[in-house]
Design an enzyme around this catalytic site. Structure first.
Site, PDB file in Angstrom:
ATOM      1  N   LYS A 188       9.442  -4.846  15.084  1.00 44.29           N
ATOM      2  CA  LYS A 188       9.839  -3.469  14.738  1.00 44.29           C
ATOM      3  C   LYS A 188      10.837  -2.927  15.770  1.00 44.29           C
ATOM      4  CE  LYS A 188       7.399  -2.890  10.947  1.00 44.29           C
ATOM      5  NZ  LYS A 188       8.035  -2.662   9.633  1.00 44.29           N
ATOM      6  N   PHE A 190      10.490  -0.292   3.387  1.00 41.06           N
ATOM      7  CA  PHE A 190       9.078  -0.453   3.741  1.00 41.06           C
ATOM      8  C   PHE A 190       8.595  -1.889   3.561  1.00 41.06           C
ATOM      9  CE2 PHE A 190       6.736   3.610   4.603  1.00 41.06           C
ATOM     10  CZ  PHE A 190       7.863   4.379   4.822  1.00 41.06           C
ATOM     11  N   GLY A 191       9.454  -2.789   3.139  1.00 42.55           N
ATOM     12  CA  GLY A 191       9.034  -4.180   2.940  1.00 42.55           C
ATOM     13  C   GLY A 191       8.956  -4.922   4.257  1.00 42.55           C
ATOM     14  N   VAL A 202       6.370  -7.896   6.870  1.00 43.20           N
ATOM     15  CA  VAL A 202       5.032  -8.184   7.396  1.00 43.20           C
ATOM     16  C   VAL A 202       4.552  -6.910   8.083  1.00 43.20           C
ATOM     17  CG1 VAL A 202       3.754  -9.559   9.078  1.00 43.20           C
ATOM     18  CG2 VAL A 202       5.534 -10.634   7.668  1.00 43.20           C
ATOM     19  N   ASN A 233       3.948   2.461  15.106  1.00 48.33           N
ATOM     20  CA  ASN A 233       3.433   2.876  16.426  1.00 48.33           C
ATOM     21  C   ASN A 233       3.248   1.671  17.350  1.00 48.33           C
ATOM     22  OD1 ASN A 233       0.278   2.194  16.692  1.00 48.33           O
ATOM     23  ND2 ASN A 233       0.727   2.599  14.533  1.00 48.33           N
ATOM     24  N   LEU A 241      13.218 -10.692   1.046  1.00 51.37           N
ATOM     25  CA  LEU A 241      14.197 -10.153   2.004  1.00 51.37           C
ATOM     26  C   LEU A 241      14.900 -11.257   2.798  1.00 51.37           C
ATOM     27  CD1 LEU A 241      11.932  -7.240   3.252  1.00 51.37           C
ATOM     28  CD2 LEU A 241      14.142  -6.930   2.092  1.00 51.37           C
ATOM     29  N   SER A 254      -1.330   5.053   8.061  1.00 47.42           N
ATOM     30  CA  SER A 254      -1.226   5.786   6.802  1.00 47.42           C
ATOM     31  C   SER A 254      -2.057   5.086   5.735  1.00 47.42           C
ATOM     32  CB  SER A 254       0.243   5.901   6.382  1.00 47.42           C
ATOM     33  OG  SER A 254       0.380   6.883   5.389  1.00 47.42           O
ATOM     34  N   TYR A 313       4.486  -8.491  16.074  1.00 48.88           N
ATOM     35  CA  TYR A 313       4.800  -7.517  15.018  1.00 48.88           C
ATOM     36  C   TYR A 313       5.528  -6.314  15.624  1.00 48.88           C
ATOM     37  CZ  TYR A 313       3.711  -3.608  11.841  1.00 48.88           C
ATOM     38  OH  TYR A 313       3.777  -2.486  11.054  1.00 48.88           O
ATOM     39  N   GLY A 345       0.818  -1.214   0.000  1.00 50.29           N
ATOM     40  CA  GLY A 345       0.000   0.000   0.000  1.00 50.29           C
ATOM     41  C   GLY A 345       0.852   1.264   0.000  1.00 50.29           C
TER      42      GLY A 345
HETATM   43  P1  NAI Z   1       1.822  -3.766   3.002  1.00 53.97           P
HETATM   44  O1  NAI Z   1       1.607  -5.079   3.683  1.00 53.97           O
HETATM   45  O2  NAI Z   1       0.771  -3.265   2.068  1.00 53.97           O
HETATM   46  O3  NAI Z   1       3.210  -3.806   2.210  1.00 53.97           O
HETATM   47  C1  NAI Z   1       4.323  -4.520   2.667  1.00 53.97           C
HETATM   48  C2  NAI Z   1       5.028  -5.090   1.452  1.00 53.97           C
HETATM   49  O4  NAI Z   1       6.180  -5.805   1.913  1.00 53.97           O
HETATM   50  C3  NAI Z   1       4.163  -6.085   0.666  1.00 53.97           C
HETATM   51  O5  NAI Z   1       4.083  -5.715  -0.701  1.00 53.97           O
HETATM   52  C4  NAI Z   1       4.871  -7.415   0.844  1.00 53.97           C
HETATM   53  O6  NAI Z   1       4.812  -8.257  -0.305  1.00 53.97           O
HETATM   54  C5  NAI Z   1       6.297  -6.952   1.132  1.00 53.97           C
HETATM   55  N1  NAI Z   1       7.028  -7.995   1.866  1.00 53.97           N
HETATM   56  C6  NAI Z   1       6.638  -8.658   2.981  1.00 53.97           C
HETATM   57  N2  NAI Z   1       7.539  -9.581   3.304  1.00 53.97           N
HETATM   58  C7  NAI Z   1       8.542  -9.497   2.387  1.00 53.97           C
HETATM   59  C8  NAI Z   1       9.735 -10.199   2.181  1.00 53.97           C
HETATM   60  N3  NAI Z   1      10.104 -11.208   2.986  1.00 53.97           N
HETATM   61  N4  NAI Z   1      10.510  -9.865   1.134  1.00 53.97           N
HETATM   62  C9  NAI Z   1      10.142  -8.859   0.293  1.00 53.97           C
HETATM   63  N5  NAI Z   1       9.002  -8.162   0.416  1.00 53.97           N
HETATM   64  C10 NAI Z   1       8.213  -8.490   1.460  1.00 53.97           C
HETATM   65  O7  NAI Z   1       2.103  -2.714   4.152  1.00 53.97           O
HETATM   66  P2  NAI Z   1       2.077  -1.113   4.102  1.00 53.97           P
HETATM   67  O8  NAI Z   1       0.850  -0.660   4.757  1.00 53.97           O
HETATM   68  O9  NAI Z   1       2.416  -0.649   2.747  1.00 53.97           O
HETATM   69  O10 NAI Z   1       3.285  -0.783   5.090  1.00 53.97           O
HETATM   70  C11 NAI Z   1       4.600  -0.621   4.600  1.00 53.97           C
HETATM   71  C12 NAI Z   1       5.558  -0.620   5.777  1.00 53.97           C
HETATM   72  O11 NAI Z   1       5.190   0.421   6.669  1.00 53.97           O
HETATM   73  C13 NAI Z   1       5.566  -1.909   6.576  1.00 53.97           C
HETATM   74  O12 NAI Z   1       6.896  -2.182   6.994  1.00 53.97           O
HETATM   75  C14 NAI Z   1       4.694  -1.594   7.765  1.00 53.97           C
HETATM   76  O13 NAI Z   1       5.061  -2.369   8.891  1.00 53.97           O
HETATM   77  C15 NAI Z   1       4.969  -0.125   7.961  1.00 53.97           C
HETATM   78  N6  NAI Z   1       3.866   0.569   8.598  1.00 53.97           N
HETATM   79  C16 NAI Z   1       2.729   0.850   7.891  1.00 53.97           C
HETATM   80  C17 NAI Z   1       1.682   1.530   8.488  1.00 53.97           C
HETATM   81  C18 NAI Z   1       0.449   1.945   7.745  1.00 53.97           C
HETATM   82  O14 NAI Z   1      -0.372   2.622   8.348  1.00 53.97           O
HETATM   83  N7  NAI Z   1       0.256   1.580   6.478  1.00 53.97           N
HETATM   84  C19 NAI Z   1       1.763   1.902   9.919  1.00 53.97           C
HETATM   85  C20 NAI Z   1       2.994   1.524  10.570  1.00 53.97           C
HETATM   86  C21 NAI Z   1       4.003   0.900   9.906  1.00 53.97           C
HETATM   87  C1  15L Z   2       0.681  -0.680  11.454  1.00 57.71           C
HETATM   88  O1  15L Z   2       1.815  -0.847  11.903  1.00 57.71           O
HETATM   89  C2  15L Z   2       0.205  -1.410  10.268  1.00 57.71           C
HETATM   90  O2  15L Z   2       1.233  -1.634   9.330  1.00 57.71           O
HETATM   91  C3  15L Z   2      -0.964  -0.739   9.578  1.00 57.71           C
HETATM   92  O3  15L Z   2      -1.570  -1.692   8.683  1.00 57.71           O
HETATM   93  C4  15L Z   2      -1.982  -0.254  10.606  1.00 57.71           C
HETATM   94  O4  15L Z   2      -2.535  -1.350  11.289  1.00 57.71           O
HETATM   95  C5  15L Z   2      -1.294   0.685  11.575  1.00 57.71           C
HETATM   96  O5  15L Z   2      -0.165   0.078  12.176  1.00 57.71           O
HETATM   97  C6  15L Z   2      -2.216   1.176  12.686  1.00 57.71           C
HETATM   98  O6  15L Z   2      -1.833   1.109  13.858  1.00 57.71           O
HETATM   99  O7  15L Z   2      -3.304   1.663  12.359  1.00 57.71           O
END
Ligand code: NAI
Ligand code: 15L
Length: 270
Positions: free
Chosen positions: A144, A75-76, A78, A116, A56, A170, A140, A18
């Protein structure tokens, strides 16, 4: 670092996700070449892009991935609560592989998507700053914390700079009442990543990623050197959220703790 600098080659991990899809479009002006990667298939490379499918957890693949890059936007991984094995592969082994590759190839800076959920067990009526001890709300969140600690170690031992972004929520819109405090708009996310990449002398820094929301759980005063000034606020979405998202029972742990529903997850080994 020059705050208007353009990187030679920047690596973005998690590019199929995302936030990765947002950053792939919006980070392009910051680099002559944007190398994007994920373990999933992505859109084909456009001008100024390189697309590399890589898990990764694959050490040799990650070392090839990092070769020739100046900085990494990581950003990659779980991104939600999960069983331990996928977290182990992506968020523990994967982050270790990345930092080892960064060390080997002389990369100077990593912007690490933390969460967070490293501090999810603080209460919603508390306000914390970036030096508050971690209180992860699940596996999770623990993973982090590992990433934050590993990046600290690589700075102290090897001088590799990192900015750990403790991102709130986000997404395109505010989806529930908790997000009135945790929301980080996509525009503010992009600005946060830009600041983390170009701010001079960040050393090892931690910063919370939230828009300028009226409800504030996090104090970024000690991360002012990153230069991040959010411009959006969840408040403009409050009326819609309150009309469509009923309040939780006040005794529900998801309404007591900052981590929200993450504090209700588990057990983890079934
Ligand atoms: P998402 O789940 O949509 O994207 C994560 C991407 O990482 C996916 O495309 C997945 O295929 C890839 N991935 C997972 N394991 C992998 C591996 N072993 N090797 C290569 N690629 C791998 O998550 P999103 O929402 O885009 O978040 C991106 C990052 O930001 C994550 O690290 C997440 O923990 C962090 N984050 C996101 C938040 C949000 O509100 N969207 C809030 C807090 C942190
Ligand atoms: C995160 O760390 C997750 O990646 C995201 O999908 C949301 O759950 C976010 O926290 C949140 O706390 O809303």
């Amino acid at each position: 670092m020059d705050t208007h600098r353009v990187f030679g080659r920047l690596l973005l991990t998690g590019a199929a996700g995302g936030l990765g899809r947002v950053l792939r479009k919006r980070l392009a002006p910051l680099a002559h070449v944007l190398r994007v990667t994920d373990k999933l298939e992505m859109d084909p490379a456009g001008p100024g892009e390189e697309v590399v499918v890589c898990d990764l957890a694959d050490k040799d693949g990650v070392h090839r991935l990092v070769e020739g890059v100046e900085a990494v936007v990581h950003f990659g991984g779980v991104s939600v609560e999960s069983k331990f094995e996928p977290i182990l592969q992506s968020n523990i082994l994967g982050v270790f592989n990345l930092y080892e590759a960064v060390r080997k190839h002389g990369v100077k800076r990593v912007v690490f998507a933390s969460s967070n959920h490293v501090t999810g067990y603080y209460r919603q009526d508390e306000r914390i700053d970036v030096e508050a001890p971690v209180r992860p709300d699940g596996l999770y969140g623990v993973s982090k914390c590992f990433g934050e600690n590993l990046s600290r170690f690589y700075f102290d031992r090897h001088g590799i700079e990192s900015v750990c972004l403790r991102i709130g929520s986000s997404f395109p819109t505010v989806k529930d009442r908790r997000m009135l405090a945790t929301f980080l708009s996509y525009d503010d996310l992009v600005e946060l990543v830009r600041c983390a990449l170009v701010a001079p002398d960040v050393g090892h820094s931690v910063i919370f990623g939230a828009s300028d929301n009226a409800v504030k759980w996090w104090d970024n005063a000690k991360a002012a050197h990153i230069g991040f000034r959010p411009r959006d606020t969840a408040e403009v979405q409050r009326a819609r959220v309150e009309a469509t998202s009923p309040p939780l029972d006040p005794s529900d742990p998801a309404s007591v703790y900052q981590g929200g529903a993450f504090v209700r997850t588990g057990p983890f080994d079934d």
